[in-house]
Design a protein around this motif. Structure first.
Motif, mmCIF file in Angstrom:
data_model
loop_
_atom_site.group_PDB
_atom_site.id
_atom_site.type_symbol
_atom_site.label_atom_id
_atom_site.label_comp_id
_atom_site.label_asym_id
_atom_site.label_seq_id
_atom_site.Cartn_x
_atom_site.Cartn_y
_atom_site.Cartn_z
ATOM 1 N N LEU A 273 0.843 -1.193 0.000
ATOM 2 C CA LEU A 273 0.000 0.000 0.000
ATOM 3 C C LEU A 273 0.879 1.244 0.000
ATOM 4 O O LEU A 273 2.079 1.192 0.319
ATOM 5 C CB LEU A 273 -0.916 0.011 1.227
ATOM 6 N N ALA A 277 -1.258 5.867 2.934
ATOM 7 C CA ALA A 277 -2.604 5.288 3.101
ATOM 8 C C ALA A 277 -2.919 5.138 4.583
ATOM 9 O O ALA A 277 -2.042 4.808 5.395
ATOM 10 C CB ALA A 277 -2.681 3.935 2.410
ATOM 11 N N GLU A 281 -7.340 1.296 5.457
ATOM 12 C CA GLU A 281 -7.265 0.542 4.207
ATOM 13 C C GLU A 281 -6.772 -0.885 4.443
ATOM 14 O O GLU A 281 -7.160 -1.819 3.739
ATOM 15 C CB GLU A 281 -6.352 1.262 3.208
ATOM 16 N N SER A 317 -1.784 7.553 8.898
ATOM 17 C CA SER A 317 -1.133 6.893 7.759
ATOM 18 C C SER A 317 -0.151 5.849 8.258
ATOM 19 O O SER A 317 0.270 5.856 9.423
ATOM 20 C CB SER A 317 -0.404 7.925 6.891
#
Length: 332
Positions: A273, A277, A281, A317
């Motif tokens: 990823l 992100a 997620e 994140s």
């Protein structure tokens, strides 16, 4: 033909026939023949005083009426001294009963009275008739015995065939059960092999993850950059400059490689990823791979260092949480 008619056809006097039947209580043709043979030279007693043979029961009232009627018919026949002749075959019969029996057997229906008197049988003829009758009865008994033996043989063959069929069915069932058991054993062995392979793969993945984490931590301590793909650490030319450029310790990695293990066991999931992100997620990725999880309720944690991510961390994140350039997470 009745026993009385049969004996009369052999030429015995009616009164002797009645005496033999009454003395034997009409027990059958053979006892009556034995009585006639034993008392062939004895005078006929008064039938009203003759009792049945020892051990036999008294005759019924209907039998007594028949005896009296037969005696009357026989006396009438002797008085008239006539016979009945079959017009179709010429045979002569002593009384109507014998003529009727002949009609039933032969189908002849033309009879006439005859003045011919049937001569009584001589002693020699009577003995020949008796012997003939005995042989005929013995032949009938032999035929009946043979029929019974054949019937028993057929029944035995049927019983054996039924037993053989039952044995074949039982053997077929046992064979099917053996095949089924072998198939189940094969499936169990295959499932066991798969489970062992999965456990072995999990152990190998854990070893690789620990080795990767140790190498990454060592590279960070030595101020080197850990190459995730090559598995080696490269020295950094200017750590201070890199720190100024990225604003965080180490190199600014654009992507993060994650290995997600399930707390319930099973093969791990891997994904890459963006480092920017959010952690949510990762939760969505786990939910897409396993229907037992929901993106809203899945919980993520780390073993090295031990850390439990909170719902507030889901919006942060991967870079902010220190998961770059790679990390191993536990999903539950």
């Amino acid at each position: 033909m009745s026993d009385r008619e049969t004996l009369l056809s052999f030429g015995f006097a009616p009164e002797r026939v009645e005496w033999a039947l009454k003395a034997t209580n009409s027990a059958g043709l053979q006892p009556a023949l034995d009585h006639l043979e034993q008392h062939q030279d004895d005078p006929v007693p008064d039938l009203s005083t003759v009792s049945a043979s020892k051990g036999a029961s008294a005759p019924a009232a209907d039998d007594e009426d028949e005896d009296e009627e037969a005696i009357a018919i026989a006396a009438s026949t002797n008085a008239e001294a006539k016979s009945i002749k079959c017009s179709e075959c010429g045979k002569i019969f002593k009384n109507t009963a014998l003529a009727n029996y002949h009609a039933e057997k032969s189908g002849h229906d033309q009879f006439e009275e005859s003045t011919d008197e049937i001569k009584p049988l001589t002693e020699e003829e009577r003995k020949e008739r008796l012997e003939e009758l005995r042989q005929r009865m013995a032949g009938k008994r032999a035929v009946k015995a043979k029929e019974e033996a054949d019937e028993n043989k057929k029944n035995e063959a049927i019983r054996r065939r039924a037993g053989k069929d039952a044995g074949a069915i039982r053997e077929e069932l046992q064979k099917k059960e053996a095949i089924k058991a072998a198939e189940e054993a094969r499936r169990d062995k295959l499932a066991e092999a798969k489970a062992k392979a999965a456990v072995k793969a999990q152990i190998e993945a854990d070893k690789r993850a620990r080795a990767e984490k140790a190498a990454r931590e060592k590279a960070l301590r030595e101020g080197k950059v850990y190459d995730v793909e090559g598995g080696s650490a490269q020295p950094t030319a200017a750590p201070a400059a890199a720190s100024v450029t990225t604003g965080v310790k180490g190199k600014d990695y654009p992507e993060t490689r994650l290995q997600i293990r399930l707390a319930s066991g099973g093969p791990p999931y891997t994904t890459t990823l963006s480092s920017d992100a959010p952690l949510s997620e990762v939760a969505e990725f786990v939910a897409s791979q396993n229907l037992a999880f929901s993106a809203d309720t899945v919980t993520l944690s780390m073993h090295f260092p031990r850390k439990q991510f909170t719902p507030a961390d889901m919006s942060r994140s991967l870079r902010e949480l220190g998961l770059t350039p790679s990390a191993v997470l536990i999903a539950s």
